[in-house]
Design an enzyme around this catalytic site. Sequence first.
Site, PDB file in Angstrom:
ATOM      1  N   TYR A   1      36.368  61.119 101.441  1.00 16.33           N
ATOM      2  CA  TYR A   1      35.384  60.416 102.289  1.00 16.33           C
ATOM      3  C   TYR A   1      35.670  58.911 102.327  1.00 16.33           C
ATOM      4  CZ  TYR A   1      32.463  64.594 102.644  1.00 16.33           C
ATOM      5  OH  TYR A   1      32.002  65.850 102.935  1.00 16.33           O
TER       6      TYR A   1
ATOM      7  N   ARG B   1      10.930  62.551 103.482  1.00 13.56           N
ATOM      8  CA  ARG B   1      12.151  61.928 104.010  1.00 13.56           C
ATOM      9  C   ARG B   1      11.832  60.923 105.116  1.00 13.56           C
ATOM     10  NH1 ARG B   1      15.759  59.642 105.575  1.00 13.56           N
ATOM     11  NH2 ARG B   1      17.866  60.240 106.173  1.00 13.56           N
TER      12      ARG B   1
HETATM   13  C1  LIG Z   1      30.358  66.609 100.010  1.00 15.31           C
HETATM   14  C2  LIG Z   1      29.020  66.260  99.362  1.00 15.31           C
HETATM   15  C3  LIG Z   1      28.133  65.215  99.779  1.00 15.31           C
HETATM   16  N1  LIG Z   1      27.041  65.249  98.932  1.00 15.31           N
HETATM   17  C4  LIG Z   1      27.189  66.262  98.015  1.00 15.31           C
HETATM   18  C5  LIG Z   1      28.442  66.883  98.250  1.00 15.31           C
HETATM   19  C6  LIG Z   1      29.056  67.983  97.402  1.00 15.31           C
HETATM   20  C7  LIG Z   1      28.440  69.310  97.611  1.00 15.31           C
HETATM   21  C8  LIG Z   1      28.669  69.916  98.982  1.00 15.31           C
HETATM   22  O1  LIG Z   1      29.833  70.139  99.342  1.00 15.31           O
HETATM   23  O2  LIG Z   1      27.673  70.200  99.637  1.00 15.31           O
HETATM   24  C9  LIG Z   1      26.291  66.613  96.910  1.00 15.31           C
HETATM   25  C10 LIG Z   1      24.832  66.465  97.083  1.00 15.31           C
HETATM   26  N2  LIG Z   1      24.128  65.892  98.117  1.00 15.31           N
HETATM   27  C11 LIG Z   1      22.791  65.958  97.857  1.00 15.31           C
HETATM   28  C12 LIG Z   1      22.606  66.529  96.571  1.00 15.31           C
HETATM   29  C13 LIG Z   1      21.239  66.577  95.906  1.00 15.31           C
HETATM   30  C14 LIG Z   1      20.854  67.589  94.977  1.00 15.31           C
HETATM   31  C15 LIG Z   1      20.731  68.999  95.511  1.00 15.31           C
HETATM   32  O3  LIG Z   1      19.634  69.369  95.963  1.00 15.31           O
HETATM   33  O4  LIG Z   1      21.710  69.761  95.401  1.00 15.31           O
HETATM   34  C16 LIG Z   1      23.886  66.883  96.100  1.00 15.31           C
HETATM   35  C17 LIG Z   1      24.278  67.581  94.804  1.00 15.31           C
HETATM   36  C18 LIG Z   1      21.706  65.480  98.728  1.00 15.31           C
HETATM   37  C19 LIG Z   1      21.943  65.320 100.169  1.00 15.31           C
HETATM   38  N3  LIG Z   1      23.015  64.688 100.769  1.00 15.31           N
HETATM   39  C20 LIG Z   1      22.835  64.661 102.123  1.00 15.31           C
HETATM   40  C21 LIG Z   1      21.596  65.284 102.449  1.00 15.31           C
HETATM   41  C22 LIG Z   1      20.989  65.401 103.839  1.00 15.31           C
HETATM   42  C23 LIG Z   1      20.550  64.063 104.330  1.00 15.31           C
HETATM   43  C24 LIG Z   1      19.117  63.969 104.813  1.00 15.31           C
HETATM   44  O5  LIG Z   1      18.193  64.578 104.255  1.00 15.31           O
HETATM   45  O6  LIG Z   1      18.919  63.206 105.754  1.00 15.31           O
HETATM   46  C25 LIG Z   1      21.033  65.699 101.226  1.00 15.31           C
HETATM   47  C26 LIG Z   1      19.703  66.358 101.012  1.00 15.31           C
HETATM   48  C27 LIG Z   1      23.777  64.021 103.082  1.00 15.31           C
HETATM   49  C28 LIG Z   1      25.224  64.284 102.883  1.00 15.31           C
HETATM   50  N4  LIG Z   1      25.933  63.979 101.757  1.00 15.31           N
HETATM   51  C29 LIG Z   1      27.257  64.366 101.912  1.00 15.31           C
HETATM   52  C30 LIG Z   1      27.384  64.924 103.203  1.00 15.31           C
HETATM   53  C31 LIG Z   1      28.672  65.490 103.780  1.00 15.31           C
HETATM   54  C32 LIG Z   1      26.130  64.852 103.817  1.00 15.31           C
HETATM   55  C33 LIG Z   1      25.803  65.213 105.231  1.00 15.31           C
HETATM   56  C34 LIG Z   1      25.673  66.670 105.428  1.00 15.31           C
HETATM   57  C35 LIG Z   1      24.245  67.095 105.294  1.00 15.31           C
HETATM   58  O7  LIG Z   1      23.414  66.429 105.944  1.00 15.31           O
HETATM   59  O8  LIG Z   1      23.976  68.069 104.572  1.00 15.31           O
HETATM   60  C36 LIG Z   1      28.316  64.229 100.875  1.00 15.31           C
END
Ligand SMILES: Cc1c2[nH]c(c1CCC(=O)O)Cc1[nH]c(c(CCC(=O)O)c1C)Cc1[nH]c(c(CCC(=O)O)c1C)Cc1[nH]c(c(C)c1CCC(=O)O)C2
Length: 346
Positions: free
Chosen positions: A150, A38
């Site tokens: 969002y 990352r």
């Molecule tokens: C609402 C939603 C999002 N993204 C997602 C949802 C629906 C599922 C849920 O409710 O958790 C879905 C999602 N986001 C991500 C995946 C990848 C596949 C997996 O491993 O499941 C999937 C399936 C990667 C991610 N998406 C995100 C990260 C973290 C960012 C990072 O690594 O810097 C990852 C691995 C960022 C993200 N993306 C989103 C948010 C709210 C955030 C910030 C919160 C957080 O940091 O966990 C929007």
Amino acid sequence: MTEEKPLIAALRGVAQEVPPLWLMRQAGRYLPEYRALRTQAKSFLDFCYTPAMAAEVTLQPIRRFHFDAAILFSDILVVPDAMGQTVSFETGEGPRLAPIETPEGVARLGAFEVEKLSPVFETIDRVKSQLPGDVAFIGFCGAPWTVASYMIAGKGTPDQAPARLFAFRHHEAFQQLIDRLVEASVDYLTRQVDAGVEVVQIFDSWAGVLPANEFEAWCARPIARMVAALKEKRPATPVIAFVRGADAQLPGLTRRLGAEGYGLDTALDASWAVSETASTVCLQGNLDPLALLAGGSALDREIDTILDAFHGRPHIFNLGHGILPQTPIEHVERLVAKVRRGFGRS
Ligand SMILES: Cc1c2[nH]c(c1CCC(=O)O)Cc1[nH]c(c(CCC(=O)O)c1C)Cc1[nH]c(c(CCC(=O)O)c1C)Cc1[nH]c(c(C)c1CCC(=O)O)C2
């Protein structure tokens, strides 16, 4: 004929002796190898749009735990990005979008440019050739309501009040936004299937904030339309609907959404879900991510409760929501070993 992958067989309604297992957000910050990669990407979206990196992190949890499914590494917010809305991710703060505040904002959105997401399809192509033969490949998108929430607020909120307020004030424009997301999401999922995913999951993470009428209009109906359209285009692809917070609506949803699998969130009583749904419906879930974080005997007890509740049913073992970044690797190892005990697949 090669044997069907356990996760696909479960989705076809065949109970597996050992439930297939994967974890929502299984590619992520709890893995040191994820954190290491990352830091090499300029931004989270660049990370998602660089096929070599996205393919690598998709495969990391498979190498470590031999889960029964890999989930594509991407995010639900690539769809607004491909509609021309400005999307970024601030470290530690979550997503930031240029908020849509007026009906004109909906009208100004660009066409969904699926070609902008070609790096995602290339990621799928890279992953599929590297997956072990018994591991299923899951693609995904957000459900229209969750993605719209969002797009309107421009960030995560505790209750999605901005989107709910917008829907009350500007019903027609909100309906247009939902309709556009239904269409774009079906297009996007179809392309994921063509690139090589075998199952798709639709995430409606924010369904639980809606009262019954709105739930019907913004969650149930749009997802049903998406599944029907997808079934028309790619009938062989099983669909998992994760409608978080569906609560008492779950039995009704299993009768009308047309999906093969239904994800249960942490709050749902597994035994109740089993007794209230048809025995051929595949249920997925629903270990509390906090129990996985806690580990020890509490984790063992929760795992046993779930295994007992779903025994004899088509079931996919999973969490009730995404894995928490602080979760120790050893707890995941313990979970995998316990679910598969005696079956030599870990
Ligand atoms: C609402 C939603 C999002 N993204 C997602 C949802 C629906 C599922 C849920 O409710 O958790 C879905 C999602 N986001 C991500 C995946 C990848 C596949 C997996 O491993 O499941 C999937 C399936 C990667 C991610 N998406 C995100 C990260 C973290 C960012 C990072 O690594 O810097 C990852 C691995 C960022 C993200 N993306 C989103 C948010 C709210 C955030 C910030 C919160 C957080 O940091 O966990 C929007």
